[in-house]
Design a protein around this motif. Structure first.
Motif, PDB file in Angstrom:
ATOM      1  N   GLY A  74       0.798  -1.230   0.000  1.00 44.10           N
ATOM      2  CA  GLY A  74       0.000   0.000   0.000  1.00 44.10           C
ATOM      3  C   GLY A  74       0.827   1.275   0.000  1.00 44.10           C
ATOM      4  N   THR A  75       2.145   1.142   0.080  1.00 42.72           N
ATOM      5  CA  THR A  75       2.970   2.347   0.066  1.00 42.72           C
ATOM      6  C   THR A  75       3.381   2.691  -1.371  1.00 42.72           C
ATOM      7  OG1 THR A  75       4.982   1.081   0.395  1.00 42.72           O
ATOM      8  CG2 THR A  75       3.872   1.902   2.381  1.00 42.72           C
ATOM      9  N   TYR A  76       3.865   3.920  -1.534  1.00 41.58           N
ATOM     10  CA  TYR A  76       4.232   4.400  -2.869  1.00 41.58           C
ATOM     11  C   TYR A  76       5.741   4.608  -2.953  1.00 41.58           C
ATOM     12  CZ  TYR A  76      -0.736   5.350  -3.182  1.00 41.58           C
ATOM     13  OH  TYR A  76      -2.105   5.218  -3.185  1.00 41.58           O
ATOM     14  N   GLU A  77       6.311   4.175  -4.074  1.00 50.85           N
ATOM     15  CA  GLU A  77       7.730   4.460  -4.291  1.00 50.85           C
ATOM     16  C   GLU A  77       7.844   5.170  -5.637  1.00 50.85           C
ATOM     17  OE1 GLU A  77       9.627   0.618  -4.577  1.00 50.85           O
ATOM     18  OE2 GLU A  77       8.662   0.183  -6.487  1.00 50.85           O
ATOM     19  N   PRO A  78       8.891   6.007  -5.795  1.00 55.61           N
ATOM     20  CA  PRO A  78       9.025   6.692  -7.090  1.00 55.61           C
ATOM     21  C   PRO A  78       9.281   5.676  -8.194  1.00 55.61           C
ATOM     22  CG  PRO A  78      10.490   7.640  -5.429  1.00 55.61           C
ATOM     23  CD  PRO A  78       9.914   6.401  -4.828  1.00 55.61           C
ATOM     24  N   LEU A  79       8.688   5.895  -9.353  1.00 58.53           N
ATOM     25  CA  LEU A  79       8.952   5.029 -10.505  1.00 58.53           C
ATOM     26  C   LEU A  79      10.352   5.338 -11.035  1.00 58.53           C
ATOM     27  CD1 LEU A  79       5.721   5.253 -12.705  1.00 58.53           C
ATOM     28  CD2 LEU A  79       6.626   3.198 -11.634  1.00 58.53           C
ATOM     29  N   LYS A  80      10.860   4.403 -11.823  1.00 54.54           N
ATOM     30  CA  LYS A  80      12.169   4.626 -12.448  1.00 54.54           C
ATOM     31  C   LYS A  80      12.179   5.911 -13.256  1.00 54.54           C
ATOM     32  CE  LYS A  80      13.560  -0.018 -13.517  1.00 54.54           C
ATOM     33  NZ  LYS A  80      13.477  -0.970 -14.606  1.00 54.54           N
ATOM     34  N   GLN A  81      11.043   6.203 -13.872  1.00 55.33           N
ATOM     35  CA  GLN A  81      10.972   7.381 -14.735  1.00 55.33           C
ATOM     36  C   GLN A  81       9.647   8.086 -14.518  1.00 55.33           C
ATOM     37  OE1 GLN A  81      11.293   5.144 -18.394  1.00 55.33           O
ATOM     38  NE2 GLN A  81       9.087   5.190 -18.696  1.00 55.33           N
ATOM     39  N   LYS A  82       9.642   9.400 -14.804  1.00 57.28           N
ATOM     40  CA  LYS A  82       8.388  10.152 -14.690  1.00 57.28           C
ATOM     41  C   LYS A  82       7.689  10.122 -16.038  1.00 57.28           C
ATOM     42  CE  LYS A  82       9.776  13.413 -11.143  1.00 57.28           C
ATOM     43  NZ  LYS A  82      10.224  14.800 -10.920  1.00 57.28           N
ATOM     44  N   ASN A  83       6.415   9.696 -16.025  1.00 54.66           N
ATOM     45  CA  ASN A  83       5.671   9.551 -17.271  1.00 54.66           C
ATOM     46  C   ASN A  83       4.462  10.473 -17.301  1.00 54.66           C
ATOM     47  OD1 ASN A  83       7.061   6.884 -17.978  1.00 54.66           O
ATOM     48  ND2 ASN A  83       6.083   6.392 -16.021  1.00 54.66           N
ATOM     49  N   VAL A  84       3.968  10.687 -18.511  1.00 61.61           N
ATOM     50  CA  VAL A  84       2.676  11.349 -18.661  1.00 61.61           C
ATOM     51  C   VAL A  84       1.737  10.382 -19.363  1.00 61.61           C
ATOM     52  CG1 VAL A  84       1.416  13.255 -19.715  1.00 61.61           C
ATOM     53  CG2 VAL A  84       3.709  13.644 -18.787  1.00 61.61           C
ATOM     54  N   ASP A  85       0.547  10.208 -18.796  1.00 59.44           N
ATOM     55  CA  ASP A  85      -0.500   9.384 -19.404  1.00 59.44           C
ATOM     56  C   ASP A  85      -1.722  10.275 -19.503  1.00 59.44           C
ATOM     57  OD1 ASP A  85      -2.934   7.995 -19.527  1.00 59.44           O
ATOM     58  OD2 ASP A  85      -2.629   6.934 -17.645  1.00 59.44           O
ATOM     59  N   THR A  86      -2.155  10.580 -20.693  1.00 57.11           N
ATOM     60  CA  THR A  86      -3.367  11.391 -20.769  1.00 57.11           C
ATOM     61  C   THR A  86      -4.508  10.590 -21.371  1.00 57.11           C
ATOM     62  OG1 THR A  86      -3.491  12.476 -22.940  1.00 57.11           O
ATOM     63  CG2 THR A  86      -1.796  13.285 -21.391  1.00 57.11           C
ATOM     64  N   GLY A  87      -5.711  10.919 -20.965  1.00 63.90           N
ATOM     65  CA  GLY A  87      -6.884  10.207 -21.469  1.00 63.90           C
ATOM     66  C   GLY A  87      -8.001  11.172 -21.791  1.00 63.90           C
ATOM     67  N   LEU A  88      -8.393  11.184 -23.049  1.00 61.02           N
ATOM     68  CA  LEU A  88      -9.479  12.050 -23.478  1.00 61.02           C
ATOM     69  C   LEU A  88     -10.554  11.161 -24.100  1.00 61.02           C
ATOM     70  CD1 LEU A  88      -8.983  15.340 -25.489  1.00 61.02           C
ATOM     71  CD2 LEU A  88     -10.797  13.789 -26.006  1.00 61.02           C
ATOM     72  N   GLY A  89     -11.707  11.124 -23.483  1.00 62.85           N
ATOM     73  CA  GLY A  89     -12.781  10.255 -23.965  1.00 62.85           C
ATOM     74  C   GLY A  89     -13.289  10.748 -25.312  1.00 62.85           C
ATOM     75  N   PHE A  90     -13.107   9.911 -26.329  1.00 57.83           N
ATOM     76  CA  PHE A  90     -13.421  10.336 -27.698  1.00 57.83           C
ATOM     77  C   PHE A  90     -14.906  10.664 -27.860  1.00 57.83           C
ATOM     78  CE2 PHE A  90     -14.516   8.793 -32.108  1.00 57.83           C
ATOM     79  CZ  PHE A  90     -14.051   9.924 -32.761  1.00 57.83           C
ATOM     80  N   GLU A  91     -15.768   9.795 -27.347  1.00 54.91           N
ATOM     81  CA  GLU A  91     -17.200  10.006 -27.541  1.00 54.91           C
ATOM     82  C   GLU A  91     -17.668  11.315 -26.893  1.00 54.91           C
ATOM     83  OE1 GLU A  91     -15.747   7.233 -26.730  1.00 54.91           O
ATOM     84  OE2 GLU A  91     -16.471   5.635 -28.051  1.00 54.91           O
ATOM     85  N   ARG A  92     -17.070  11.613 -25.746  1.00 59.29           N
ATOM     86  CA  ARG A  92     -17.439  12.829 -25.046  1.00 59.29           C
ATOM     87  C   ARG A  92     -17.010  14.068 -25.836  1.00 59.29           C
ATOM     88  NH1 ARG A  92     -16.067  12.593 -18.724  1.00 59.29           N
ATOM     89  NH2 ARG A  92     -17.395  10.755 -18.664  1.00 59.29           N
ATOM     90  N   LEU A  93     -15.807  13.963 -26.407  1.00 58.49           N
ATOM     91  CA  LEU A  93     -15.293  15.080 -27.203  1.00 58.49           C
ATOM     92  C   LEU A  93     -16.186  15.323 -28.414  1.00 58.49           C
ATOM     93  CD1 LEU A  93     -12.937  17.100 -27.750  1.00 58.49           C
ATOM     94  CD2 LEU A  93     -11.847  15.272 -29.068  1.00 58.49           C
TER      95      LEU A  93
END
Ligand code: SER
Length: 618
Positions: A233-252
């Protein structure tokens, strides 16, 4: 000019490809590979988890895609104006490359630039954003808020919310996750400014982007994936910092077409038209029509997936059965008397086949499966309803026991919620707890653990990169090749599910394996383990990988996009397209044993196997 849905999808991808050097990748399968914890790909991040954890991606560090996704946790909400089971998620990805400042700038630009300059042309003054407010696991995301302010979103349109709202992932219990910043579009007209959409005027603190009144539509989510949630349940830093974006197509599409619901857009138009023509009264059955359209679109994509599954009583098969049968039930409610599910799939396929060519390739299969399931269901429906009436008639009280509900489920294939719907009409309820118990016991009997169960909760973790899991993953490649050596080159992976305890591998083959064949496969794999071969990967052009004889799911779309593929080599024995990760030497596997070989579905066999001696090396 109002852009069409395909133009909107293209605009998103082109923006990132042309302006910011991203590589377009095709959607991965709706059925996750190797992942034991989820039945379907529920977000764009799923297929990319190994790369978020640090494995190099063959296309580099900047990616963009439209990912087929499916979520069933809100299935009971489908029928309203917004909920969908299947949806497309547009996403741009930084794998250890750009981070907050660039990601936010890109999002803002794309949303607000005029269409002719490559954007979606939304007025910036109707955008609201939210950021993570901070807690004991991670700090308040002041940085994102400051970036938004610099870009031009004033302070009063920036909100801070807790983890429940502004944190994404892990998709299961463990894996990559992080704070996110979400973008909302205020759908009220200027004249209504300040109004709460559910009616009446309320203060801003009562109606803000966290309000569910419908005024603020969440359009995009930029996740800053920089943590790995561990099993404790604890958090550790990932090897790398990432960006994950999500844009719902139907909503757009809904927003850009200025509609109230995705069901009112061209993505559903021919199907809604069909239902309008066949329903006794469309306006009084709008929810049923939406359920039918939603469920059959989802079923079309599941059946037409390159890893397509057939309706059954377990796992993904159970979900697709449930979607089809629920659609049929609603079809009956609105007065459709003929077979209609395949008719509706025929209307969806042309809307999507350019982007998802698997749908036209697998068209016959989709239509056949739908027709067969409809036939089966119509037959059992009549018998099941009679049986339910009989049981209710005999019983005192108003609660149907779990065992009886399970009997109806198992014998007549009624999904639980359908039994509940029928019973509700008579004022009965089902004892869900007992039903669940009966369900679990039945599966245990078949030595089968169903993750879907009757509750359709996709709990579980992702991204298990521990050594035992990697060993079983490596063993999966060895056994795939060994099966081809022993049974023939028609053998091909149809499903893989790997944990630290075992591997489960589904493959195309028509007959039961003989004990000799099983023994032979074990011997081959063990020989390759004893040879202690090095495991490595190479990033190859699509054609080169094919030429070198790599096996794996070669998606034609990869060829069209000129993409590269990652191929794992286990010494000179196995070459397979795969994202990884794997162990470094086959020798650490020690000993391989097949526990079981059985039928999985028509033409597909399933083996379960373990790598023994694993405890010694942990
Ligand atoms: N994983 C995030 C989501 O599903 C962003 O893609 O919203």
């Amino acid at each position: 000019m109002v852009p069409t849905a395909p133009q909107i999808r293209r605009q998103y991808i082109d923006f990132f490809v042309n302006k910011y050097g991203h590589k377009e990748i095709p959607s991965a399968s709706l059925i996750p590979e190797n992942d034991p914890t989820v039945l379907f790909t529920t977000a764009g991040m799923h297929p990319l988890v190994p790369y978020l954890m640090g494995e190099p991606h063959p296309q580099g560090k900047r990616l963009v895609d439209a990912q087929k996704s499916l979520r069933t946790d809100d299935i009971d909400e489908v029928g309203d104006a917004t909920h969908l089971t299947f949806f497309e998620m547009l996403g741009n990805w930084s794998l250890g490359d750009y981070f907050k400042a660039e990601a936010i700038k890109m999002s803002f630009e794309l949303l607000t630039l005029p269409w002719e300059n490559g954007g979606f042309g939304l007025p910036a003054d109707r955008l609201f954003v939210s950021c993570f407010e901070g807690d004991s696991d991670a700090p308040r995301d002041i940085e994102s808020a400051e970036i938004w302010q610099k870009i031009g979103i004033p302070k009063e349109r920036i909100y801070f919310f807790p983890k429940k709202k502004n944190w994404w992932g892990p998709a299961g219990k463990t894996g990559p996750c992080g704070p996110d910043t979400e973008m909302f579009y205020d759908v009220l007209n200027d004249s209504d400014k300040g109004s709460h959409k559910k009616g009446g005027r309320v203060s801003q603190s009562q109606c803000n982007p966290a309000c569910d009144c419908g005024r603020y539509v969440e359009i995009w989510n930029d996740v800053f994936m920089q943590y790995n949630k561990k099993p404790d349940g604890t958090y550790e830093p990932l090897k790398q910092k990432n960006v994950d974006t999500g844009l719902g197509f139907e909503r757009l599409v809904t927003i850009l077409h200025e509609k109230d619901s995705p069901f009112d857009t061209e993505l559903f138009a021919p199907v809604m038209e069909f239902l309008k023509n066949h329903a006794v009264s469309f306006t009084s059955h709008i929810a049923s029509c939406r359920i039918i359209a939603d469920h059959l679109r989802a079923a079309t994509f599941i059946l037409g997936d390159p890893m397509g599954v057939s309706p059954s009583n377990v796992d993904q098969g159970y979900i697709v059965r449930r979607l089809i049968r629920r659609a049929i039930r609603h079809g009956k409610q609105i007065g459709i008397s003929k077979f209609f599910t395949a008719e509706i799939a025929k209307l969806f396929i042309p809307l999507y086949e350019n982007v998802y060519p698997e749908l036209s390739k697998n068209k016959d299969r989709i239509l056949d499966e739908l027709n067969r399931e409809e036939e089966r269901f119509v037959k059992t429906l009549g018998r099941g309803l009679k049986e339910l009436e009989r049981i209710i008639g005999q019983q005192g009280g108003t609660v149907l026991s779990g065992a009886e509900a399970f009997y109806i489920f198992e014998t007549y294939g009624f999904p639980l919620e359908m039994i509940e719907e029928e019973l509700a009409k008579e004022g009965f309820t089902v004892n869900r707890e007992q039903f669940q118990k009966a369900f679990d016991e039945a599966f245990k009997k078949h030595q089968e653990v169903s993750r879907a169960g009757a509750s359709q909760k996709f709990a579980g973790g992702l991204a298990d990169h521990t050594e035992p899991t990697k060993m079983h993953h490596t063993a999966t490649h060895l056994v795939h090749q060994a099966l081809r050596d022993v049974l023939g080159p028609h053998v091909f992976q149809r499903g893989s599910n790997v944990t630290g305890e075992r591997l489960r591998f589904d493959f195309s083959h028509h007959t039961k394996m003989t004990p000799e064949q099983i023994k032979k496969v074990e011997e081959i794999v063990n020989t390759q383990i004893q040879r202690d071969m090095p495991v490595h990967f190479e990033i190859l052009d699509f054609e080169e990988a094919k030429k070198r004889g790599a096996i794996g799911l070669f998606d034609d779309k990869y060829a069209q996009l000129g993409n590269k593929v990652k191929v794992y080599f286990m010494g000179d024995y196995s070459k397979e397209v795969c994202g990884g990760p794997h162990v470094e030497h086959t020798g650490v596997l020690k000993h391989f044993k097949i526990l079981k070989e059985e039928a999985c579905s028509a033409g597909i066999r399933r083996i379960k196997a373990v790598v023994e001696g694993i405890k010694d090396v942990m």
